[in-house]
Motif scaffolding. Sequence first.
Motif: not given
Length: 161
Positions: A3-7, A43, A91-92, A94, A96
């Motif tokens: 996964r990109s881990r970008n949102v 993303w 998210y933050r 973890h 991301y």
Amino acid sequence: MRRSRNVIITAHCVLNQNTVFPGDARSTGIMKDAVDWIQAQGWGILQLPCPEFTFLGPDRPGMTYAQYDTPEYRRHCRRILEPFVEQLKVYRQHGYAIVGGMGIQSSPSCDPGRGVFMEELAAMLSEAGIAVDPWWQIPATESGRFDPQDPAARSRGSQAH
């Protein structure tokens, strides 16, 4: 596959134009140019709720910033944003990255530069210690074509970060 881990955070109607008040849709379904660009970046998308749809329903009239700028509507915005701010915190925590946000130019609610909903989101993100930058916007044109290279696609004076 990793996964990109970008949102990226998006206004609801980027992915669902069916929530736009009658007569103001910029596409029949999704904002394809914007979604294709986000996908090309690799993303993930965190789709915000549509505050106008959840406040007044699908057959609401077109309204202005001033008409939405009420204590009741701002409370409504904060209430529906709470779970999304919590999700961003997770998210933050973890690792991301929140790579930015996308709003709708000239929307009384979701314009990243001056929309009631985006102002409330900005306040809640600030309270949570979460910075979201940059902000892009779907242009206020009939076609709603999004070109990330167009300077008009970047929100100037964004409130929402």
